[in-house]
Design an enzyme around this catalytic site. Structure first.
Site, mmCIF file in Angstrom:
data_model
loop_
_atom_site.group_PDB
_atom_site.id
_atom_site.type_symbol
_atom_site.label_atom_id
_atom_site.label_comp_id
_atom_site.label_asym_id
_atom_site.label_seq_id
_atom_site.Cartn_x
_atom_site.Cartn_y
_atom_site.Cartn_z
ATOM 1 N N ASP A 111 -20.690 -14.118 15.418
ATOM 2 C CA ASP A 111 -21.002 -14.000 13.996
ATOM 3 C C ASP A 111 -19.776 -13.952 13.094
ATOM 4 O O ASP A 111 -19.887 -14.178 11.894
ATOM 5 C CB ASP A 111 -21.858 -12.740 13.769
ATOM 6 C CG ASP A 111 -23.187 -12.866 14.481
ATOM 7 O OD1 ASP A 111 -23.783 -13.948 14.389
ATOM 8 O OD2 ASP A 111 -23.599 -11.905 15.152
ATOM 9 N N HIS A 155 -27.289 -7.401 15.051
ATOM 10 C CA HIS A 155 -27.588 -8.699 15.701
ATOM 11 C C HIS A 155 -27.240 -9.790 14.677
ATOM 12 O O HIS A 155 -26.122 -9.853 14.181
ATOM 13 C CB HIS A 155 -29.052 -8.664 16.141
ATOM 14 C CG HIS A 155 -29.483 -9.751 17.066
ATOM 15 N ND1 HIS A 155 -28.643 -10.667 17.641
ATOM 16 C CD2 HIS A 155 -30.735 -10.078 17.548
ATOM 17 C CE1 HIS A 155 -29.323 -11.489 18.422
ATOM 18 N NE2 HIS A 155 -30.603 -11.161 18.375
ATOM 19 N N HIS A 170 -19.269 -6.899 21.587
ATOM 20 C CA HIS A 170 -20.445 -7.538 22.176
ATOM 21 C C HIS A 170 -20.926 -6.759 23.379
ATOM 22 O O HIS A 170 -20.114 -6.210 24.123
ATOM 23 C CB HIS A 170 -20.117 -8.981 22.597
ATOM 24 C CG HIS A 170 -21.334 -9.816 22.762
ATOM 25 N ND1 HIS A 170 -22.022 -9.879 23.951
ATOM 26 C CD2 HIS A 170 -22.003 -10.598 21.882
ATOM 27 C CE1 HIS A 170 -23.067 -10.675 23.790
ATOM 28 N NE2 HIS A 170 -23.083 -11.130 22.548
HETATM 29 C C1 LIG Z 1 -22.644 -5.769 19.129
HETATM 30 C C2 LIG Z 1 -22.631 -4.279 19.351
HETATM 31 C C3 LIG Z 1 -23.910 -3.702 18.721
HETATM 32 C C4 LIG Z 1 -22.626 -4.022 20.858
HETATM 33 O O1 LIG Z 1 -22.843 -2.700 21.011
HETATM 34 P P1 LIG Z 1 -22.870 -1.907 22.409
HETATM 35 O O2 LIG Z 1 -22.734 -2.786 23.564
HETATM 36 O O3 LIG Z 1 -24.075 -1.042 22.345
HETATM 37 O O4 LIG Z 1 -21.574 -1.053 22.319
HETATM 38 P P2 LIG Z 1 -21.465 0.359 21.629
HETATM 39 O O5 LIG Z 1 -22.143 0.371 20.305
HETATM 40 O O6 LIG Z 1 -21.895 1.386 22.630
HETATM 41 O O7 LIG Z 1 -19.895 0.426 21.410
HETATM 42 C C5 LIG Z 1 -18.983 0.717 22.439
HETATM 43 C C6 LIG Z 1 -17.728 1.299 21.818
HETATM 44 O O8 LIG Z 1 -17.059 0.264 21.102
HETATM 45 C C7 LIG Z 1 -16.999 0.591 19.712
HETATM 46 N N1 LIG Z 1 -17.321 -0.626 18.961
HETATM 47 C C8 LIG Z 1 -18.174 -1.606 19.344
HETATM 48 N N2 LIG Z 1 -18.202 -2.556 18.418
HETATM 49 C C9 LIG Z 1 -17.369 -2.182 17.440
HETATM 50 C C10 LIG Z 1 -16.985 -2.757 16.209
HETATM 51 N N3 LIG Z 1 -17.496 -3.919 15.797
HETATM 52 N N4 LIG Z 1 -16.092 -2.105 15.441
HETATM 53 C C11 LIG Z 1 -15.584 -0.920 15.844
HETATM 54 N N5 LIG Z 1 -15.901 -0.326 17.000
HETATM 55 C C12 LIG Z 1 -16.795 -0.943 17.786
HETATM 56 C C13 LIG Z 1 -18.048 1.665 19.484
HETATM 57 O O9 LIG Z 1 -17.707 2.483 18.403
HETATM 58 C C14 LIG Z 1 -18.000 2.394 20.794
HETATM 59 O O10 LIG Z 1 -16.891 3.260 20.801
HETATM 60 P P3 LIG Z 1 -16.961 4.671 21.567
HETATM 61 O O11 LIG Z 1 -17.150 4.348 23.017
HETATM 62 O O12 LIG Z 1 -15.633 5.286 21.265
HETATM 63 O O13 LIG Z 1 -18.110 5.417 20.977
HETATM 64 C C15 LIG Z 1 -21.376 -3.646 18.707
HETATM 65 O O14 LIG Z 1 -20.232 -4.223 19.249
HETATM 66 C C16 LIG Z 1 -21.377 -3.740 17.198
HETATM 67 O O15 LIG Z 1 -21.963 -2.894 16.529
HETATM 68 N N6 LIG Z 1 -20.725 -4.806 16.610
HETATM 69 C C17 LIG Z 1 -20.726 -4.997 15.199
HETATM 70 C C18 LIG Z 1 -21.990 -5.727 14.771
HETATM 71 C C19 LIG Z 1 -21.964 -7.173 15.219
HETATM 72 O O16 LIG Z 1 -21.011 -7.890 15.016
HETATM 73 N N7 LIG Z 1 -23.098 -7.605 15.782
HETATM 74 C C20 LIG Z 1 -23.261 -8.954 16.259
HETATM 75 C C21 LIG Z 1 -23.271 -8.994 17.754
HETATM 76 S S1 LIG Z 1 -23.255 -10.647 18.372
#
Ligand SMILES: CC(C)(COP(=O)(O)OP(=O)(O)OC[C@H]1O[C@@H](n2cnc3c(N)ncnc32)[C@H](O)[C@@H]1OP(=O)(O)O)[C@@H](O)C(=O)NCCC(=O)NCCS
Length: 375
Positions: free
Chosen positions: A315, A219, A258
């Site tokens: 972010d 987050h 996201h």
């Molecule tokens: C924001 C976040 C937690 C959303 O997660 P989510 O909706 O639960 O999506 P998931 O974690 O299930 O990811 C879906 C897929 O995309 C991939 N993915 C998502 N964000 C990614 C990233 N930043 N880098 C690489 N791969 C990513 C995951 O590995 C997953 O791949 P898979 O289906 O092959 O396993 C995720 O995008 C993330 O971890 N981002 C990085 C942290 C970040 O910037 N957070 C701020 C958010 S505003």
């Protein structure tokens, strides 16, 4: 029992009139006003809009801004709480402790009337920057700098941090950061805030829940991770390989992806524009170029090659902007909180106005009817 939606993905838990998101078209509105229009307001005006559901009249505007500026001062007791913090911690941890202390001193701690919550919320919005700046000054063996009422929310924060007034462009960038960070519907920290409020706890406790949730790297903590990534990469030419290494090691690229946006995050687009502006103004394009190379590689590898909607989120360029504003990394998540507090307060007020306890279910996956057996 209903099917499990891991991470509550796609679950609509409540109705709100505070923010609207269209994650497919990349649209964000605060109280029905598109984020691109919102950028014409000051942070103070955005706070009024979020807390009072409408923009102020001219006289209410002046009164509210004066009030916010008067409330920036924090008492010696709260400063002393900051003084006894461990200074290896993030400012976020000190902020959480300071809010807890502020709650002890509030005469209306357990009063959840609209009037009391508007007062408490307005004060917290005003005081967050003062607490964060005091943490940084004290950590560096310097005395906190009292707030300057003549300055905007953004300019005053930078002033209290540095002891010198920022340039007009720096002040504009800081204001923009607070505005873009202010509100985002039912994100994880706002959900925490509303869950705590829904038990009819108090506003300070709800905000503390929000702070604890915002801190996580998935987050608000992603801004710190972006700053660390920029430092690790160092040079624009190294950005592509860095991203390719992350991908081949199945690691996440921080500041990308996201839960709701499956296209460009509209806040990210604005953050990129203002970051470019300040980078050009300083004449140092290094951090911006690293960022552009990271973005190009992520879009090529995920969107083009793998058809995965992983775009820069709020972010990513916020982290890059903090480089140019010289925001210390230990402060980055707390600076996010300085913006987000207004959204949290608005959600608290909305929750109290039409409350029902937030209490989902879990499907039990353990065993049954086991005998008591000490190991
Ligand atoms: C924001 C976040 C937690 C959303 O997660 P989510 O909706 O639960 O999506 P998931 O974690 O299930 O990811 C879906 C897929 O995309 C991939 N993915 C998502 N964000 C990614 C990233 N930043 N880098 C690489 N791969 C990513 C995951 O590995 C997953 O791949 P898979 O289906 O092959 O396993 C995720 O995008 C993330 O971890 N981002 C990085 C942290 C970040 O910037 N957070 C701020 C958010 S505003």
């Amino acid at each position: 029992m209903a099917e499990i939606q891991k991470g509550l993905e796609g679950i609509v838990a409540l109705e709100t009139k505070i923010a609207y998101i269209d994650g497919i078209k990349g649209i964000l509105e605060y109280r029905g006003i598109n984020i691109n229009e919102i950028m014409k307001l000051s942070y103070d005006e955005v706070v009024y809009l979020l807390l009072h559901s409408k923009l102020p009249t001219e006289s209410d505007r002046t009164k509210f801004i004066n009030r916010l500026r008067d409330e920036r001062v924090i008492d010696e007791g709260t400063i002393n709480i900051v003084r006894v913090c461990n200074f290896n911690i993030e400012a976020m941890d000190a902020l959480r402790t300071a809010v807890s202390h502020l709650s002890h001193c509030d005469p209306d701690l357990n009063d959840n009337s609209l009037e009391a919550n508007l007062r408490k919320g307005t004060e917290l919005v005003a005081q967050f920057p003062t607490i964060v700046a005091a943490f940084w000054r004290i950590r560096n063996m310097e005395e906190p700098i009292p707030p300057d009422k003549t300055l905007s929310h953004g300019a005053n924060f930078l002033y209290m941090l540095r002891g010198t007034k920022p340039t007009a462009l720096e002040a504009k960038c800081m204001e923009s950061d607070f505005i873009l960070s202010a509100e985002h519907e039912l994100n994880a920290s706002t959900f925490s805030v509303r869950t705590t409020a829904s038990t009819l706890s108090d506003m300070h406790s709800a905000i503390i829940s929000g702070l604890g949730t915002l801190k996580g790297v998935l987050h608000g903590g992603a801004r710190l991770a972006v700053l660390e990534m920029l430092d690790e990469i160092e040079e624009p030419e190294k950005a592509e390989n860095h991203v390719l290494n992350l991908i081949s090691n199945k690691k996440r690229v921080m500041g990308f992806g996201h839960r709701v946006y499956k296209t460009f995050d509209p806040r990210g687009i604005i953050f990129k524009q203002i970051t470019k502006e300040i980078a050009e103004d300083t004449g140092d394009l290094r951090w911006f170029s690293i960022a552009e190379n990271i973005e190009a590689t992520v879009l090529r590898e995920f969107v083009e090659k793998r058809n995965k909607p992983i775009y820069p989120n709020v972010d990513f360029y916020a982290g890059v902007l903090y480089k140019y504003l010289k925001i210390p990394p230990l402060l980055s998540t707390a600076v996010f909180a300085i913006g987000r507090i207004s959204g949290w307060v608005a959600h608290c007020i909305e929750q109290f106005a039409d409350n029902r306890l937030i209490r989902p279910r879990a499907r039990y996956a353990g065993e049954h009817d086991l005998p008591i057996r000490f190991l």
